[in-house]
Scaffold this motif. Structure first.
Motif, PDB file in Angstrom:
ATOM      1  N   VAL A  82     -36.464 -39.286 -14.499  1.00  0.00           N
ATOM      2  CA  VAL A  82     -36.058 -38.759 -16.344  1.00  0.00           C
ATOM      3  C   VAL A  82     -37.236 -37.475 -16.045  1.00  0.00           C
ATOM      4  O   VAL A  82     -36.892 -36.199 -17.021  1.00  0.00           O
ATOM      5  N   GLU A  83     -38.212 -37.860 -15.479  1.00  0.00           N
ATOM      6  CA  GLU A  83     -39.313 -37.143 -16.306  1.00  0.00           C
ATOM      7  C   GLU A  83     -38.988 -35.745 -15.998  1.00  0.00           C
ATOM      8  O   GLU A  83     -39.315 -34.554 -15.930  1.00  0.00           O
ATOM      9  N   THR A  84     -38.903 -36.265 -14.263  1.00  0.00           N
ATOM     10  CA  THR A  84     -39.071 -34.595 -13.262  1.00  0.00           C
ATOM     11  C   THR A  84     -37.537 -33.774 -13.783  1.00  0.00           C
ATOM     12  O   THR A  84     -37.771 -32.542 -14.071  1.00  0.00           O
ATOM     13  N   HIS A  85     -35.831 -34.415 -14.575  1.00  0.00           N
ATOM     14  CA  HIS A  85     -35.220 -33.691 -15.040  1.00  0.00           C
ATOM     15  C   HIS A  85     -35.906 -32.789 -16.151  1.00  0.00           C
ATOM     16  O   HIS A  85     -35.140 -32.320 -16.507  1.00  0.00           O
ATOM     17  N   ARG A  86     -36.104 -33.852 -16.963  1.00  0.00           N
ATOM     18  CA  ARG A  86     -36.554 -33.230 -18.190  1.00  0.00           C
ATOM     19  C   ARG A  86     -37.725 -32.569 -18.285  1.00  0.00           C
ATOM     20  O   ARG A  86     -37.083 -30.596 -18.918  1.00  0.00           O
ATOM     21  N   ASN A  87     -38.475 -32.032 -16.734  1.00  0.00           N
ATOM     22  CA  ASN A  87     -39.893 -30.854 -16.742  1.00  0.00           C
ATOM     23  C   ASN A  87     -38.248 -29.362 -16.111  1.00  0.00           C
ATOM     24  O   ASN A  87     -38.452 -28.434 -16.727  1.00  0.00           O
ATOM     25  N   LEU A  88     -37.805 -29.701 -15.397  1.00  0.00           N
ATOM     26  CA  LEU A  88     -36.367 -29.167 -14.838  1.00  0.00           C
ATOM     27  C   LEU A  88     -35.631 -28.286 -16.102  1.00  0.00           C
ATOM     28  O   LEU A  88     -35.506 -27.118 -15.844  1.00  0.00           O
ATOM     29  N   GLY A  89     -35.466 -28.889 -17.064  1.00  0.00           N
ATOM     30  CA  GLY A  89     -34.266 -28.618 -17.880  1.00  0.00           C
ATOM     31  C   GLY A  89     -35.364 -27.584 -18.790  1.00  0.00           C
ATOM     32  O   GLY A  89     -34.858 -26.864 -19.448  1.00  0.00           O
ATOM     33  N   ASP A  90     -36.761 -28.004 -19.368  1.00  0.00           N
ATOM     34  CA  ASP A  90     -37.341 -27.579 -19.578  1.00  0.00           C
ATOM     35  C   ASP A  90     -37.819 -26.004 -19.232  1.00  0.00           C
ATOM     36  O   ASP A  90     -38.088 -24.759 -20.115  1.00  0.00           O
ATOM     37  N   CYS A  91     -37.658 -25.793 -17.817  1.00  0.00           N
ATOM     38  CA  CYS A  91     -37.822 -24.600 -16.707  1.00  0.00           C
ATOM     39  C   CYS A  91     -37.102 -23.658 -17.545  1.00  0.00           C
ATOM     40  O   CYS A  91     -37.111 -22.598 -17.502  1.00  0.00           O
ATOM     41  N   ILE A  92     -35.690 -24.070 -17.497  1.00  0.00           N
ATOM     42  CA  ILE A  92     -34.446 -23.683 -17.780  1.00  0.00           C
ATOM     43  C   ILE A  92     -34.305 -23.439 -18.453  1.00  0.00           C
ATOM     44  O   ILE A  92     -33.557 -22.295 -19.411  1.00  0.00           O
ATOM     45  N   LEU A  93     -34.442 -24.155 -19.939  1.00  0.00           N
ATOM     46  CA  LEU A  93     -34.415 -23.684 -21.630  1.00  0.00           C
ATOM     47  C   LEU A  93     -36.203 -22.558 -21.768  1.00  0.00           C
ATOM     48  O   LEU A  93     -35.410 -21.748 -22.597  1.00  0.00           O
ATOM     49  N   GLY A  94     -36.390 -22.137 -21.330  1.00  0.00           N
ATOM     50  CA  GLY A  94     -37.943 -21.045 -21.674  1.00  0.00           C
ATOM     51  C   GLY A  94     -37.330 -20.446 -21.170  1.00  0.00           C
ATOM     52  O   GLY A  94     -37.254 -19.142 -21.558  1.00  0.00           O
ATOM     53  N   GLN A  95     -36.320 -19.818 -19.392  1.00  0.00           N
ATOM     54  CA  GLN A  95     -36.003 -18.828 -19.142  1.00  0.00           C
ATOM     55  C   GLN A  95     -34.480 -18.243 -20.965  1.00  0.00           C
ATOM     56  O   GLN A  95     -34.012 -17.246 -20.513  1.00  0.00           O
ATOM     57  N   TYR A  96     -34.304 -19.318 -21.399  1.00  0.00           N
ATOM     58  CA  TYR A  96     -32.623 -18.987 -21.900  1.00  0.00           C
ATOM     59  C   TYR A  96     -33.507 -18.841 -23.501  1.00  0.00           C
ATOM     60  O   TYR A  96     -33.148 -18.890 -24.832  1.00  0.00           O
ATOM     61  N   LYS A  97     -35.210 -18.684 -23.381  1.00  0.00           N
ATOM     62  CA  LYS A  97     -35.676 -19.023 -24.247  1.00  0.00           C
ATOM     63  C   LYS A  97     -35.379 -19.798 -25.830  1.00  0.00           C
ATOM     64  O   LYS A  97     -35.558 -19.403 -26.649  1.00  0.00           O
ATOM     65  N   VAL A  98     -34.951 -21.226 -25.702  1.00  0.00           N
ATOM     66  CA  VAL A  98     -35.168 -22.409 -26.037  1.00  0.00           C
ATOM     67  C   VAL A  98     -36.575 -22.982 -26.604  1.00  0.00           C
ATOM     68  O   VAL A  98     -36.485 -23.160 -27.780  1.00  0.00           O
ATOM     69  N   ILE A  99     -37.775 -22.730 -25.782  1.00  0.00           N
ATOM     70  CA  ILE A  99     -38.981 -23.196 -26.040  1.00  0.00           C
ATOM     71  C   ILE A  99     -39.530 -22.540 -25.314  1.00  0.00           C
ATOM     72  O   ILE A  99     -39.314 -21.477 -24.405  1.00  0.00           O
ATOM     73  N   GLU A 100     -40.513 -22.162 -25.782  1.00  0.00           N
ATOM     74  CA  GLU A 100     -41.517 -21.047 -24.972  1.00  0.00           C
ATOM     75  C   GLU A 100     -41.402 -22.129 -23.766  1.00  0.00           C
ATOM     76  O   GLU A 100     -42.536 -23.725 -23.198  1.00  0.00           O
ATOM     77  N   SER A 101     -42.393 -20.654 -22.911  1.00  0.00           N
ATOM     78  CA  SER A 101     -42.736 -21.531 -22.328  1.00  0.00           C
ATOM     79  C   SER A 101     -44.480 -21.700 -21.754  1.00  0.00           C
ATOM     80  O   SER A 101     -44.879 -20.976 -23.061  1.00  0.00           O
ATOM     81  N   VAL A 102     -44.541 -22.583 -21.199  1.00  0.00           N
ATOM     82  CA  VAL A 102     -46.415 -22.770 -21.102  1.00  0.00           C
ATOM     83  C   VAL A 102     -47.339 -22.516 -20.083  1.00  0.00           C
ATOM     84  O   VAL A 102     -47.512 -23.032 -18.729  1.00  0.00           O
ATOM     85  N   GLY A 103     -47.150 -21.108 -20.653  1.00  0.00           N
ATOM     86  CA  GLY A 103     -48.157 -20.362 -19.901  1.00  0.00           C
ATOM     87  C   GLY A 103     -47.808 -20.077 -18.202  1.00  0.00           C
ATOM     88  O   GLY A 103     -48.362 -19.529 -17.616  1.00  0.00           O
ATOM     89  N   ARG A 104     -46.628 -20.175 -17.765  1.00  0.00           N
ATOM     90  CA  ARG A 104     -45.967 -19.890 -16.676  1.00  0.00           C
ATOM     91  C   ARG A 104     -44.986 -18.891 -16.435  1.00  0.00           C
ATOM     92  O   ARG A 104     -43.880 -19.516 -17.844  1.00  0.00           O
ATOM     93  N   GLU A 105     -43.776 -18.262 -15.689  1.00  0.00           N
ATOM     94  CA  GLU A 105     -43.083 -18.351 -15.761  1.00  0.00           C
ATOM     95  C   GLU A 105     -41.775 -18.931 -15.459  1.00  0.00           C
ATOM     96  O   GLU A 105     -41.961 -19.579 -14.759  1.00  0.00           O
ATOM     97  N   PRO A 106     -41.193 -19.280 -16.568  1.00  0.00           N
ATOM     98  CA  PRO A 106     -39.906 -20.550 -16.879  1.00  0.00           C
ATOM     99  C   PRO A 106     -39.073 -20.613 -15.165  1.00  0.00           C
ATOM    100  O   PRO A 106     -39.107 -21.889 -15.002  1.00  0.00           O
ATOM    101  N   ILE A 107     -38.686 -19.489 -14.445  1.00  0.00           N
ATOM    102  CA  ILE A 107     -37.812 -20.117 -13.054  1.00  0.00           C
ATOM    103  C   ILE A 107     -38.840 -20.210 -12.253  1.00  0.00           C
ATOM    104  O   ILE A 107     -38.405 -20.330 -11.147  1.00  0.00           O
ATOM    105  N   ALA A 108     -39.985 -19.562 -12.368  1.00  0.00           N
ATOM    106  CA  ALA A 108     -40.612 -19.685 -10.766  1.00  0.00           C
ATOM    107  C   ALA A 108     -41.308 -21.551 -10.890  1.00  0.00           C
ATOM    108  O   ALA A 108     -41.383 -22.061  -9.744  1.00  0.00           O
ATOM    109  N   ALA A 109     -41.369 -21.875 -12.124  1.00  0.00           N
ATOM    110  CA  ALA A 109     -41.981 -23.878 -12.449  1.00  0.00           C
ATOM    111  C   ALA A 109     -41.104 -23.942 -12.239  1.00  0.00           C
ATOM    112  O   ALA A 109     -41.039 -25.121 -11.262  1.00  0.00           O
ATOM    113  N   PHE A 110     -39.432 -23.770 -12.797  1.00  0.00           N
ATOM    114  CA  PHE A 110     -38.159 -24.997 -11.625  1.00  0.00           C
ATOM    115  C   PHE A 110     -38.019 -24.573 -10.136  1.00  0.00           C
ATOM    116  O   PHE A 110     -37.661 -25.479  -9.997  1.00  0.00           O
ATOM    117  N   TRP A 111     -38.013 -23.350  -9.778  1.00  0.00           N
ATOM    118  CA  TRP A 111     -38.173 -23.507  -8.551  1.00  0.00           C
ATOM    119  C   TRP A 111     -39.651 -24.692  -7.287  1.00  0.00           C
ATOM    120  O   TRP A 111     -39.115 -25.285  -7.053  1.00  0.00           O
TER     121      TRP A 111
END
Length: 133
Positions: free
Chosen positions: A74-103
């Motif tokens: 569940v935590e892994t999915h949450r973190n992956l989802g946050d990365c996705i939402l970061g690239q869609y500008k729904v949430i602020e990414s935490v100091g890193r490129e959201p898509i790079a963090a996703f991969w």
């Protein structure tokens, strides 16, 4: 197990939501970030809810090793989802490129699933105590 079925259903959806440069340019060109972001947020949250409900069922049955493996999923999915939402500008990414963090996180998906499967198998294969200790 339902958790595995939900996991196998929702994880590929996240990968499909990654945006390449052309998609981002089209969204910007049409000034559609609000609509696209709202849709992305709804999809991610819907899948989070499905996964959490499936994990709750696992938590009720235990044992601890299986429960912990489910919570990590569940935590892994949450973190992956946050990365996705970061690239869609729904949430602020935490100091890193959201898509790079996703991969980077996506590399752990198979391992998380395998840990859960191993814990569940071990639990299911244990001989029940029929002596009524």
């Amino acid at each position: 197990m339902q958790l595995l079925a939900v996991w196998d259903e929702v994880l590929p959806k996240l990968e499909q939501m990654t945006l390449d440069d052309d998609e981002q340019a089209r969204i910007s060109e049409h000034d559609a970030w609000d609509e696209v972001s709202a849709a992305a947020h709804g999809r991610v949250e819907g899948d989070r809810s499905l996964l959490r409900r499936a994990a709750e069922r696992v938590e009720m049955l235990g044992p601890e090793e299986v429960e912990q493996a489910a919570l990590v999923m569940v935590e892994t999915h949450r973190n992956l989802g946050d990365c996705i939402l970061g690239q869609y500008k729904v949430i602020e990414s935490v100091g890193r490129e959201p898509i790079a963090a996703f991969w980077q996180l996506e590399e752990q998906v198979n391992e998380r699933r395998a840990v859960f499967v191993a814990a569940a198998k071990e639990t299911l294969r244990q001989t029940p105590d029929t002596k009524g200790s």
